[in-house]
Design a protein around this motif. Sequence first.
Motif, PDB file in Angstrom:
ATOM      1  N   VAL A   1       1.734   1.883  -0.349  1.00 55.14           N
ATOM      2  CA  VAL A   1       0.795   2.179   0.991  1.00 55.14           C
ATOM      3  C   VAL A   1       0.639   3.810   0.555  1.00 55.14           C
ATOM      4  N   GLU A   2      -0.461   4.156   1.257  1.00 50.49           N
ATOM      5  CA  GLU A   2      -0.802   5.617   1.259  1.00 50.49           C
ATOM      6  C   GLU A   2      -1.282   5.932   2.754  1.00 50.49           C
ATOM      7  N   ALA A   3      -0.818   7.417   3.110  1.00 55.57           N
ATOM      8  CA  ALA A   3      -1.415   7.723   4.385  1.00 55.57           C
ATOM      9  C   ALA A   3      -1.624   9.183   4.228  1.00 55.57           C
ATOM     10  N   MET A   4      -2.331   9.718   5.365  1.00 56.35           N
ATOM     11  CA  MET A   4      -2.712  11.048   5.337  1.00 56.35           C
ATOM     12  C   MET A   4      -2.052  11.601   6.909  1.00 56.35           C
ATOM     13  N   SER A   5      -1.528  12.804   7.051  1.00 56.55           N
ATOM     14  CA  SER A   5      -1.202  13.382   8.078  1.00 56.55           C
ATOM     15  C   SER A   5      -1.242  14.910   7.978  1.00 56.55           C
ATOM     16  N   LYS A   6      -0.827  15.690   8.737  1.00 60.46           N
ATOM     17  CA  LYS A   6      -0.632  17.057   8.811  1.00 60.46           C
ATOM     18  C   LYS A   6       0.699  17.699   9.093  1.00 60.46           C
ATOM     19  N   ASP A   7       0.919  18.654   8.330  1.00 62.90           N
ATOM     20  CA  ASP A   7       2.178  19.222   8.503  1.00 62.90           C
ATOM     21  C   ASP A   7       2.022  20.396   9.890  1.00 62.90           C
ATOM     22  N   SER A   8       3.138  20.854  10.436  1.00 63.53           N
ATOM     23  CA  SER A   8       2.974  21.493  11.694  1.00 63.53           C
ATOM     24  C   SER A   8       2.148  22.856  11.314  1.00 63.53           C
ATOM     25  N   ASP A   9       2.082  23.267  10.263  1.00 65.76           N
ATOM     26  CA  ASP A   9       1.152  24.458   9.965  1.00 65.76           C
ATOM     27  C   ASP A   9      -0.453  24.121  10.019  1.00 65.76           C
ATOM     28  N   GLY A  10      -0.698  22.773  10.080  1.00 69.70           N
ATOM     29  CA  GLY A  10      -2.290  22.188   9.848  1.00 69.70           C
ATOM     30  C   GLY A  10      -2.535  21.793   8.491  1.00 69.70           C
ATOM     31  N   THR A  11      -1.640  22.066   7.500  1.00 72.87           N
ATOM     32  CA  THR A  11      -1.996  21.785   6.253  1.00 72.87           C
ATOM     33  C   THR A  11      -1.857  20.304   5.845  1.00 72.87           C
ATOM     34  N   GLU A  12      -3.058  19.686   5.314  1.00 72.84           N
ATOM     35  CA  GLU A  12      -2.989  18.079   4.959  1.00 72.84           C
ATOM     36  C   GLU A  12      -1.829  17.644   4.078  1.00 72.84           C
ATOM     37  N   LEU A  13      -1.460  16.340   4.390  1.00 72.44           N
ATOM     38  CA  LEU A  13      -0.444  15.870   3.668  1.00 72.44           C
ATOM     39  C   LEU A  13      -0.833  14.424   3.347  1.00 72.44           C
ATOM     40  N   LEU A  14      -0.548  13.914   1.935  1.00 65.09           N
ATOM     41  CA  LEU A  14      -0.771  12.973   1.231  1.00 65.09           C
ATOM     42  C   LEU A  14       0.622  12.065   1.197  1.00 65.09           C
ATOM     43  N   ILE A  15       0.773  11.199   2.010  1.00 65.57           N
ATOM     44  CA  ILE A  15       2.378  10.562   1.849  1.00 65.57           C
ATOM     45  C   ILE A  15       1.686   9.061   1.109  1.00 65.57           C
ATOM     46  N   SER A  16       3.066   9.010  -0.144  1.00 63.20           N
ATOM     47  CA  SER A  16       2.429   7.728  -0.745  1.00 63.20           C
ATOM     48  C   SER A  16       3.792   6.930  -0.700  1.00 63.20           C
ATOM     49  N   LEU A  17       4.043   5.677  -0.714  1.00 65.39           N
ATOM     50  CA  LEU A  17       5.342   5.101  -0.793  1.00 65.39           C
ATOM     51  C   LEU A  17       5.056   4.066  -2.293  1.00 65.39           C
ATOM     52  N   PHE A  18       6.114   4.194  -2.955  1.00 70.06           N
ATOM     53  CA  PHE A  18       6.075   3.564  -4.099  1.00 70.06           C
ATOM     54  C   PHE A  18       7.064   2.598  -4.261  1.00 70.06           C
ATOM     55  N   CYS A  19       6.830   1.252  -4.914  1.00 76.62           N
ATOM     56  CA  CYS A  19       7.881   0.235  -4.869  1.00 76.62           C
ATOM     57  C   CYS A  19       8.236  -0.002  -6.321  1.00 76.62           C
ATOM     58  N   ASP A  20       9.340  -0.525  -6.452  1.00 73.44           N
ATOM     59  CA  ASP A  20       9.867  -0.573  -7.982  1.00 73.44           C
ATOM     60  C   ASP A  20       9.649  -2.097  -8.424  1.00 73.44           C
ATOM     61  N   CYS A  21      10.049  -2.484  -9.818  1.00 75.43           N
ATOM     62  CA  CYS A  21       9.415  -3.625 -10.300  1.00 75.43           C
ATOM     63  C   CYS A  21       9.985  -4.848  -9.437  1.00 75.43           C
ATOM     64  N   SER A  22      10.981  -4.690  -8.868  1.00 75.38           N
ATOM     65  CA  SER A  22      11.137  -5.853  -7.796  1.00 75.38           C
ATOM     66  C   SER A  22      10.513  -6.008  -6.546  1.00 75.38           C
ATOM     67  N   GLY A  23       9.732  -5.053  -6.264  1.00 79.22           N
ATOM     68  CA  GLY A  23       8.804  -4.917  -5.002  1.00 79.22           C
ATOM     69  C   GLY A  23       9.378  -4.318  -3.778  1.00 79.22           C
ATOM     70  N   LYS A  24      10.795  -3.509  -4.162  1.00 84.29           N
ATOM     71  CA  LYS A  24      11.682  -2.829  -3.074  1.00 84.29           C
ATOM     72  C   LYS A  24      11.227  -1.329  -3.099  1.00 84.29           C
ATOM     73  N   PRO A  25      11.246  -0.646  -1.856  1.00 85.75           N
ATOM     74  CA  PRO A  25      10.798   0.976  -1.713  1.00 85.75           C
ATOM     75  C   PRO A  25      11.649   1.538  -2.896  1.00 85.75           C
ATOM     76  N   ALA A  26      11.038   2.510  -3.667  1.00 85.79           N
ATOM     77  CA  ALA A  26      11.635   3.222  -4.403  1.00 85.79           C
ATOM     78  C   ALA A  26      11.497   4.613  -4.354  1.00 85.79           C
ATOM     79  N   GLU A  27      10.377   5.167  -3.770  1.00 84.97           N
ATOM     80  CA  GLU A  27      10.414   6.631  -3.396  1.00 84.97           C
ATOM     81  C   GLU A  27       9.265   6.704  -2.521  1.00 84.97           C
ATOM     82  N   VAL A  28       9.289   7.766  -1.573  1.00 83.34           N
ATOM     83  CA  VAL A  28       8.061   8.142  -0.830  1.00 83.34           C
ATOM     84  C   VAL A  28       7.893   9.720  -1.308  1.00 83.34           C
ATOM     85  N   ASP A  29       6.574   9.750  -1.725  1.00 83.06           N
ATOM     86  CA  ASP A  29       6.139  11.145  -2.151  1.00 83.06           C
ATOM     87  C   ASP A  29       5.267  11.725  -1.287  1.00 83.06           C
TER      88      ASP A  29
END
Length: 108
Positions: free
Chosen positions: A55-83
């Motif tokens: 999954v990927e999403a965009m948002s903004k930090d409180s200072d107005g700077t754009e954020l890209l948020i990415s959820l990566f899953c592991d080989c078994s399909g479970k959540p592994a990291e949020v970048d």
Amino acid sequence: MSEAEWRLLNCLLVDIMDCEERVKFRDVEVVTMNDGGMGSFALRGACPGLKKLAVEAMSKDSDGTELLISLFCDCSGKPAEVDIWKVDFSPLCVFPDPETLKFLPPIG
């Protein structure tokens, strides 16, 4: 996992996992990733190796700077990291409010 991390992760999981499955990740220990303070975190217990973008999403930090948020899953399909990538590479001011996320269409 902090409350802010949980709220973000839970929101990212809504479309790929039912509520019963998501709740299992509430108390998973997380490790802050070495990303210059941009807020990325990995979930302990994830399978090592190649991660798949879920999954990927965009948002903004409180200072107005754009954020890209990415959820990566592991080989078994479970959540592994949020970048979280702040486009100017500065440290994250506050975790994005899940209600501000703008989800990007799936790749592929």
